[in-house]
Design a protein around this motif. Structure first.
Motif, mmCIF file in Angstrom:
data_model
loop_
_atom_site.group_PDB
_atom_site.id
_atom_site.type_symbol
_atom_site.label_atom_id
_atom_site.label_comp_id
_atom_site.label_asym_id
_atom_site.label_seq_id
_atom_site.Cartn_x
_atom_site.Cartn_y
_atom_site.Cartn_z
ATOM 1 N N CYS A 85 0.819 -1.196 0.022
ATOM 2 C CA CYS A 85 0.045 -0.178 -0.188
ATOM 3 C C CYS A 85 0.667 1.301 0.063
ATOM 4 C CB CYS A 85 -1.025 0.028 1.201
ATOM 5 S SG CYS A 85 -0.201 0.152 2.895
ATOM 6 N N TYR A 118 -5.603 -2.372 -1.715
ATOM 7 C CA TYR A 118 -5.207 -4.050 -1.276
ATOM 8 C C TYR A 118 -5.939 -4.316 0.224
ATOM 9 C CZ TYR A 118 -2.112 -4.138 -5.387
ATOM 10 O OH TYR A 118 -1.763 -4.210 -6.558
ATOM 11 N N LYS A 119 -6.688 -3.320 0.784
ATOM 12 C CA LYS A 119 -7.222 -3.675 2.130
ATOM 13 C C LYS A 119 -8.028 -4.916 1.973
ATOM 14 C CE LYS A 119 -10.166 -1.806 5.484
ATOM 15 N NZ LYS A 119 -10.591 -3.246 6.282
ATOM 16 N N ASP A 120 -9.059 -4.857 0.988
ATOM 17 C CA ASP A 120 -10.120 -5.892 0.832
ATOM 18 C C ASP A 120 -9.567 -6.894 -0.507
ATOM 19 O OD1 ASP A 120 -11.813 -4.767 2.554
ATOM 20 O OD2 ASP A 120 -12.576 -3.521 1.135
ATOM 21 N N TYR A 138 3.069 -9.613 -1.285
ATOM 22 C CA TYR A 138 3.061 -8.054 -1.282
ATOM 23 C C TYR A 138 4.441 -7.723 -1.175
ATOM 24 C CZ TYR A 138 -2.039 -8.583 -0.279
ATOM 25 O OH TYR A 138 -3.362 -8.708 -0.463
ATOM 26 N N SER A 187 -0.063 -13.517 1.255
ATOM 27 C CA SER A 187 -1.395 -13.295 1.583
ATOM 28 C C SER A 187 -1.795 -14.290 2.610
ATOM 29 C CB SER A 187 -2.148 -13.625 0.346
ATOM 30 O OG SER A 187 -1.761 -14.875 -0.159
ATOM 31 N N LYS A 218 -2.439 -12.421 6.058
ATOM 32 C CA LYS A 218 -3.235 -11.210 5.821
ATOM 33 C C LYS A 218 -4.633 -11.433 6.384
ATOM 34 C CE LYS A 218 -4.853 -7.789 2.225
ATOM 35 N NZ LYS A 218 -6.247 -7.400 2.785
ATOM 36 N N GLU A 221 -8.393 -9.830 7.957
ATOM 37 C CA GLU A 221 -9.493 -8.449 7.896
ATOM 38 C C GLU A 221 -9.175 -7.706 9.181
ATOM 39 O OE1 GLU A 221 -13.337 -8.973 6.444
ATOM 40 O OE2 GLU A 221 -13.197 -10.636 5.339
ATOM 41 N N TRP A 231 -6.017 0.209 6.153
ATOM 42 C CA TRP A 231 -4.917 -0.606 5.281
ATOM 43 C C TRP A 231 -4.916 -1.923 5.680
ATOM 44 C CZ3 TRP A 231 -4.013 3.647 8.886
ATOM 45 C CH2 TRP A 231 -3.642 4.762 8.262
ATOM 46 N N PRO A 232 -4.414 -2.724 4.676
ATOM 47 C CA PRO A 232 -4.324 -4.351 4.827
ATOM 48 C C PRO A 232 -3.453 -4.585 6.285
ATOM 49 C CG PRO A 232 -3.129 -3.325 2.769
ATOM 50 C CD PRO A 232 -3.386 -2.094 3.539
#
Length: 92
Positions: free
Chosen positions: A4, A12-14, A21, A33, A36, A38, A43-44
């Motif tokens: 980001c 890239y948050k969602d 990344y 990923s 990662k 929610e 931000w992610p």
């Protein structure tokens, strides 16, 4: 995927497709990923880096570290200790 940028909006948050990344300046691998999740921040959010040297960290205050790309020093945000999805885990 490029990590980001804090300026110009976060795309890239969602985003949860499998991948890696990387730093938006030098393409250094930062997060996968698989780490990662929610989170309510804009931000992610990640629980861990790909490698120990993926990022460099400098304590900003107790429980919060300023995080930069481990290769070029590009600012990436913060690591918050004990703020991840699992008890005792970090959030990047």
């Amino acid at each position: 995927m490029s990590f980001c940028s804090f300026f110009g909006g976060e795309v890239y948050k969602d985003h949860f497709k499998p991948g890696v990344y990387v730093c938006s300046k030098c393409d250094h691998q930062l997060f996968t990923s698989r780490s990662k999740y929610e989170h309510s921040s804009p931000w992610p959010a990640f629980t861990e880096t790909i490698r120990e040297d993926s990022v460099s960290k400098h304590q900003e205050r107790p429980g919060a570290f300023k995080v930069q790309c481990g290769k070029c020093g590009n600012g990436l945000g913060h690591e918050f200790v004990n703020d991840g999805p699992a008890r005792g885990s970090s959030r990047f």
